[in-house]
Each structure stands twice: as C-alpha cells, then as structure tokens.
Design a protein around this motif. Structure first.
Motif, PDB file in Angstrom:
ATOM      1  N   LYS A 113      42.239  49.895  37.722  1.00  0.00           N
ATOM      2  CA  LYS A 113      41.747  48.578  38.114  1.00  0.00           C
ATOM      3  C   LYS A 113      41.991  47.605  36.969  1.00  0.00           C
ATOM      4  CE  LYS A 113      38.186  50.033  41.405  1.00  0.00           C
ATOM      5  NZ  LYS A 113      36.758  49.911  41.800  1.00  0.00           N
ATOM      6  N   TYR A 129      44.733  40.071  32.500  1.00  0.00           N
ATOM      7  CA  TYR A 129      44.202  41.380  32.854  1.00  0.00           C
ATOM      8  C   TYR A 129      45.292  42.425  32.640  1.00  0.00           C
ATOM      9  CZ  TYR A 129      40.191  39.145  35.129  1.00  0.00           C
ATOM     10  OH  TYR A 129      39.045  38.410  35.389  1.00  0.00           O
ATOM     11  N   THR A 158      43.482  52.859  33.210  1.00  0.00           N
ATOM     12  CA  THR A 158      42.647  52.244  34.232  1.00  0.00           C
ATOM     13  C   THR A 158      43.498  51.904  35.440  1.00  0.00           C
ATOM     14  OG1 THR A 158      41.240  50.359  34.799  1.00  0.00           O
ATOM     15  CG2 THR A 158      42.922  49.976  33.130  1.00  0.00           C
ATOM     16  N   ILE A 192      41.664  45.152  34.038  1.00  0.00           N
ATOM     17  CA  ILE A 192      40.577  44.940  33.087  1.00  0.00           C
ATOM     18  C   ILE A 192      40.879  43.695  32.262  1.00  0.00           C
ATOM     19  CG2 ILE A 192      41.627  46.500  31.385  1.00  0.00           C
ATOM     20  CD1 ILE A 192      38.743  47.295  30.605  1.00  0.00           C
ATOM     21  N   SER A 218      43.985  42.036  44.052  1.00  0.00           N
ATOM     22  CA  SER A 218      42.751  42.043  44.853  1.00  0.00           C
ATOM     23  C   SER A 218      41.687  42.927  44.234  1.00  0.00           C
ATOM     24  CB  SER A 218      43.056  42.525  46.272  1.00  0.00           C
ATOM     25  OG  SER A 218      43.417  43.893  46.274  1.00  0.00           O
ATOM     26  N   LEU A 219      42.059  43.748  43.233  1.00  0.00           N
ATOM     27  CA  LEU A 219      41.111  44.639  42.577  1.00  0.00           C
ATOM     28  C   LEU A 219      40.417  43.985  41.392  1.00  0.00           C
ATOM     29  CD1 LEU A 219      43.274  47.905  42.534  1.00  0.00           C
ATOM     30  CD2 LEU A 219      41.574  47.215  44.228  1.00  0.00           C
ATOM     31  N   ILE A 220      40.817  42.751  41.044  1.00  0.00           N
ATOM     32  CA  ILE A 220      40.153  42.037  39.941  1.00  0.00           C
ATOM     33  C   ILE A 220      38.702  41.754  40.331  1.00  0.00           C
ATOM     34  CG2 ILE A 220      40.125  39.886  38.628  1.00  0.00           C
ATOM     35  CD1 ILE A 220      43.147  39.866  38.751  1.00  0.00           C
ATOM     36  N   LYS A 221      37.801  42.074  39.425  1.00  0.00           N
ATOM     37  CA  LYS A 221      36.379  41.992  39.738  1.00  0.00           C
ATOM     38  C   LYS A 221      35.933  40.583  40.075  1.00  0.00           C
ATOM     39  CE  LYS A 221      31.880  43.473  37.924  1.00  0.00           C
ATOM     40  NZ  LYS A 221      31.175  44.121  36.786  1.00  0.00           N
ATOM     41  N   ASP A 222      36.412  39.592  39.316  1.00  0.00           N
ATOM     42  CA  ASP A 222      36.038  38.200  39.555  1.00  0.00           C
ATOM     43  C   ASP A 222      36.940  37.618  40.642  1.00  0.00           C
ATOM     44  OD1 ASP A 222      35.396  35.529  39.547  1.00  0.00           O
ATOM     45  OD2 ASP A 222      35.584  35.256  37.382  1.00  0.00           O
ATOM     46  N   PRO A 223      36.401  37.279  41.812  1.00  0.00           N
ATOM     47  CA  PRO A 223      37.246  36.753  42.907  1.00  0.00           C
ATOM     48  C   PRO A 223      37.923  35.435  42.559  1.00  0.00           C
ATOM     49  CG  PRO A 223      34.911  36.500  43.429  1.00  0.00           C
ATOM     50  CD  PRO A 223      34.985  37.354  42.204  1.00  0.00           C
ATOM     51  N   ARG A 245      41.754  35.922  41.148  1.00  0.00           N
ATOM     52  CA  ARG A 245      42.685  36.744  41.915  1.00  0.00           C
ATOM     53  C   ARG A 245      43.984  36.046  42.302  1.00  0.00           C
ATOM     54  NH1 ARG A 245      38.049  39.646  45.730  1.00  0.00           N
ATOM     55  NH2 ARG A 245      37.148  40.903  44.036  1.00  0.00           N
TER      56      ARG A 245
END
Length: 296
Positions: free
Chosen positions: A168, A146, A166, A170, A116-121, A124
């Motif tokens: 989150k 990622y 990190t 990446i 859920s922390l992946i920037k691009d929804p 996910r």
C-alpha cells in the motif's frame, strides 16, 4: 508507420527480428498497425519494454514471454514507467495502475489501481509516477510523494527492519515538485519547490552525492547539502551512479555526476556531484535524452 532504432542486449529474440544477445548496430524496429498518431514515450527495464502511443494506448514486450507484443488493456494512458519486474501506468484521469511481485505478491502479473489504495482520499489524483528497480513512487496533485514496493535498501525512506516492503502506498514527503529514480536504481531523489534535494536508498558507491563520510544504505530522507548552483532540470539514476543536469547562465546547462568510477563519466569515484567535462558532455547529454526521455 512508426519506426524506432534499437541496439544493445536483446535477451528476448522476439523483440527485434529474432536476433539474440548483442546488437551492435542500430536496428530498425517498425510498428505496422498499432496506432496512427506516433510514439509518445518508451520505457525500458530488465523485464521488458513498453511503448506508449499518442492515442493513449500502449503495448509491451516482456522478457521470455510467448505473447509478445501484448496490448495493455488500459485506456487514456499519460505515462508509463518500468522497473526490474514492476510496471506502472499513469492515466490522464490521474489513476496509477501497477503490477509486480512487490506490488501484488499473490498475483504479480495483474494490474491493480494503487492510487486508490492511498489512505487520504484527497491525495488519490496522481500527477506523476516514477519506477525504481523494485519500487514505485507517486507524486500527487497536492505535491505529496508516496512510495510502494520493496524497501530493501531504504528506498522508501524508512528503516528496512520495520518496513521491508509495502503493498500500500506510504507517505514519504510533502511539498515535492519532482521525483527521480531509475529502472535499475535502489535510490530515489525528491526535489521540493525551493530547489532543495532529498534522497534515500543505496549509497554504496556514493551515488546519492552526500559526501565521502556518508556511505552504505540511507534509510531516512536526507538533504543533500553540496548541490551545484543553478536549477535542477533532471537526474538520471542507475545502480551505481547518478547524473544531474543543471541549468546555469553560462554555459546554459552542465552535467554533474557521482558514484562509481568509469560508470559516471568522470576519472574516479565521486561521492559528491562533480562536473563532467570535455567531449563526454555532448555524448552523455545525448544518452540522457535517449534513455531518460523525460528531461523537459
């Protein structure tokens, strides 16, 4: 009743019949009431072992824990992956829950939804998860990879000084079909749909197969040029060597290894993937199935 055989180092005496240190003969290990459908997967690392059952539930035995065995409070589990001190759980819905010092430094023993922390929804939904020694890799349904966790050896594909770790995920690479790493590995291999193989991370013993002229830490995803002919089936990664299974015409499958001598199944140090010959082939192919549990 589900039964497995266990042998090797047993630093946690609760794990098998209160026996400590080294077990040299296979020991029967039984589950009485955990589940009625059988064991689906076993993932083991320095910090412990996770057993995943066919009903989507899992239990874990953690090193030096007084709570063994402990049920993982996550339902509909598809796959488990354990590293040195990190764990990852992939659910059938495509979510990944993970814990560990490099995943959540404030509360390393708590599972959090890292997908859920992946920037691009749109990225996910996770298709596969693999754990390295201090890092976790996610393969999305869009074939993007990622990485999250430690980058101390460049195993996330970035310069260590600018990105030491990190918490989150990446983005590392697009158009990936498979990820390969290991619970004791500071390295990762990424295979794309064209059977091109890329790698990054520790290469101190030539365990990335890049050749003798390239040594040390590889902090950028690098294409491996001298790959044996055939289709890559699996790669098992350890701390100082890697073993690759290739599907060919005759014989149907061969094993290739690179890295530190005596560990890799060949005569000396190998900086490129070198064929493993003789009776070692049958022994090592059995061990890959036994330890990897994800060849096919």
């Amino acid at each position: 009743m589900n039964e497995i055989l266990f042998w090797g180092s047993n630093e946690n005496p609760i794990f098998v019949k209160n026996e400590i240190e080294i077990i040299t003969k296979p020991t029967q290990f039984k589950f009485e009431k955990e589940n009625e459908n059988g064991i689906k997967q076993i993932s083991s690392g320095y910090s412990g072992t996770i057993f995943l059952f066919e009903n989507g539930k899992a239990i874990e035995y953690l090193k030096n824990s007084s709570k063994n065995p402990e049920k993982i409070q996550i339902e509909n589990i598809q796959k488990v992956a354990i590293g040195f001190e990190n764990e990852a759980i992939l659910t059938k819905e495509g979510n990944v829950f993970a814990k560990g010092f490099y995943i959540n430094q404030e509360n390393p023993n708590k599972f959090i939804n890292i997908s859920s922390l992946i920037k691009d929804p749109n990225d996910r939904i996770i298709q596969d998860v693999v754990s390295g020694i201090y890092s976790i890799y996610l393969l999305t349904s869009n074939q993007n990879v990622y990485g999250i966790g430690s980058n101390r050896s460049g195993q996330l594909g970035f310069d260590y000084k600018t990105l030491p770790k990190t918490e989150k995920p990446i983005l590392m690479m697009k158009n990936v079909s498979k990820i390969f790493s290991g619970s004791s590995s500071y390295s990762v291999f990424l295979l794309n749909s064209n059977q091109e193989l890329f790698c990054c991370g520790s290469n101190s013993y030539g365990q990335l197969g890049l050749g003798e002229s390239i040594k040390g830490t590889i902090q950028k995803l690098t294409k491996i040029q001298n790959i044996p002919k055939g289709r890559i089936i699996d790669i098992q990664c350890a701390g100082e060597h890697s073993i690759m299974m290739i599907e060919q015409k005759s014989p149907k499958r061969k094993l290739y290894s690179c890295g530190r001598r005596f560990h890799s199944g060949i005569q000396g140090d190998a900086y490129e993937f070198t064929e493993i010959k003789s009776s070692l082939f049958e022994k090592i192919i059995f061990l890959i199935f036994l330890v990897g549990l994800n060849i096919l």
